[in-house]
Design a protein around this motif. Structure first.
Motif, PDB file in Angstrom:
ATOM      1  N   GLN A  10       0.833  -1.203   0.000  1.00 27.28           N
ATOM      2  CA  GLN A  10       0.000   0.000   0.000  1.00 27.28           C
ATOM      3  C   GLN A  10       0.867   1.252   0.000  1.00 27.28           C
ATOM      4  N   TYR A  11       1.925   1.253   0.811  1.00 25.47           N
ATOM      5  CA  TYR A  11       2.838   2.395   0.851  1.00 25.47           C
ATOM      6  C   TYR A  11       3.545   2.587  -0.491  1.00 25.47           C
ATOM      7  N   ILE A  12       3.935   1.465  -1.101  1.00 22.22           N
ATOM      8  CA  ILE A  12       4.599   1.546  -2.414  1.00 22.22           C
ATOM      9  C   ILE A  12       3.645   2.124  -3.448  1.00 22.22           C
ATOM     10  N   HIS A  13       2.380   1.680  -3.390  1.00 21.67           N
ATOM     11  CA  HIS A  13       1.365   2.194  -4.320  1.00 21.67           C
ATOM     12  C   HIS A  13       1.167   3.704  -4.151  1.00 21.67           C
ATOM     13  N   ILE A  14       1.072   4.160  -2.904  1.00 16.42           N
ATOM     14  CA  ILE A  14       0.900   5.593  -2.639  1.00 16.42           C
ATOM     15  C   ILE A  14       2.116   6.367  -3.119  1.00 16.42           C
ATOM     16  N   ALA A  15       3.318   5.841  -2.849  1.00 14.82           N
ATOM     17  CA  ALA A  15       4.554   6.521  -3.269  1.00 14.82           C
ATOM     18  C   ALA A  15       4.625   6.638  -4.787  1.00 14.82           C
ATOM     19  N   LEU A  16       4.202   5.576  -5.489  1.00  7.58           N
ATOM     20  CA  LEU A  16       4.208   5.609  -6.952  1.00  7.58           C
ATOM     21  C   LEU A  16       3.213   6.633  -7.497  1.00  7.58           C
ATOM     22  N   VAL A  17       2.047   6.720  -6.870  1.00 10.21           N
ATOM     23  CA  VAL A  17       1.040   7.694  -7.300  1.00 10.21           C
ATOM     24  C   VAL A  17       1.540   9.116  -7.096  1.00 10.21           C
TER      25      VAL A  17
END
Length: 333
Positions: A10-17
């Motif tokens: 989830q953190y990786i997804h937010i960082a990518l966004v």
């Protein structure tokens, strides 16, 4: 401490966004600057450039809408018809504001440097306070008013430093102020129109871009841009149209990633991300265009950035206080 794999993803997804938002937003500003005032393009038709970006966005939305009908299980797009007279009557006034907003923002970028662009359009928060009270009757806390005053002070100092350096564009600054005003007005009236389109942001964006394609035509005619474009020496060159299409795609993409960033984070995080992005954009612009700015110029930027971040935080606390107060009142009742 052990972090669950689901939280890591989830953190990786937010960082990518967030990273995508930064890249697309900064790229959009630099591409638009190249289209509007670079020697390589050298086309004095800013409204035409903005109109073409609306055309690209409208075509993407139209194609997406059509594909959703043929492949409903794989592609989703809200049902809507921009040429229905009832829809036109409801949305057209907002589309006029939308047209004014993107036109004034691009005209500001045409006349000012990328480094000064954020500062030139920094009064949006101030107009939000003024217009929310005058139009919606919403009162603002003293902390938000104080932050607005800080933003005005930073803006004034930045304009003064541009003037001292001899690089101040009065026309660009005026368009920046008008851009800030139009963004604030658009935000306020969007809240009124969204219920009329079932709260569908993508549908509203679709309508705005379609209507703006027609609204820009008389503006280009009055500004004499048809003859400018007709006599443009690079009109048949692939490079020109490649950059124009990239600009149009960036214009559509920035709307998409903005909505996505708010969705995966929060409005406050989006504001903080946008503020930090503006700081990075300013630093990149001074390096890219080899601009040397004095200490007071940098101070004006940090004053505006600090005031904007402070306003976002205080606004969040005010909303949380109001929510808890309302919840407490309901429990007692």
């Amino acid at each position: 401490m052990v972090v669950e794999p689901g939280l890591v993803s989830q953190y990786i997804h937010i960082a990518l966004v967030v990273a995508t938002y930064w890249i697309v937003s900064i790229l959009t500003v630099f591409v638009n600057k190249a289209l509007l005032s670079s020697n390589e393009v050298n086309l004095d038709a800013p409204l035409f450039v903005t109109w073409f970006q609306c055309v690209v966005s409208a075509l993407i939305c139209t194609t997406w809408s059509k594909l959703a009908k043929f492949f409903p299980h794989r592609i989703s797009f809200p049902e809507g018809h921009p040429y229905c007279m009832d829809v036109v009557r409801k949305v057209l006034p907002l589309s006029v504001l939308f047209t004014f907003m993107i036109a004034s923002n691009n005209l500001c970028l045409k006349y000012v440097g990328v480094a000064f662009y954020y500062l030139g359009r920094s009064l949006t928060t101030v107009f939000n306070v003024v217009l929310s009270y005058s139009i919606l009757g919403q009162r603002t806390s003293f902390g938000c008013i104080l932050c607005s005053g800080i933003i005005i002070g930073g803006f004034w100092l930045g304009v003064d430093q541009e003037n001292v350096a001899g690089s101040l564009s009065v026309v660009g600054t005026i368009f920046g102020i008008l851009g800030s005003l139009s963004v604030s007005l658009y935000s306020i009236y969007t809240k009124r129109v969204l219920p009329l389109v079932n709260q569908e942001i993508w549908l509203l964006s679709y309508y705005n871009n379609v209507y703006s394609v027609f609204l820009f035509l008389p503006l280009m005619l009055v500004n004499g841009e048809f003859s400018v474009v007709y006599n443009y020496s690079k009109l048949s060159e692939p490079f020109f149209w490649t950059v124009m299409v990239i600009g149009g795609l960036c214009g559509f993409a920035i709307g998409s990633v903005t909505v996505l960033q708010i969705k995966v984070t929060s409005p406050l995080t989006h504001n903080i991300s946008g503020t930090a992005k503006a700081c990075a954009q300013t630093v990149m612009a001074t390096y890219w265009f080899n601009e040397h700015k004095p200490l007071l110029w940098w101070l004006s930027n940090f004053i505006v950035l600090g005031g904007s971040a402070g306003y976002a935080r205080i606004k969040q606390l005010d909303m949380e206080t109001a929510h808890h107060s309302q919840k407490y009142t309901q429990l007692r009742a």
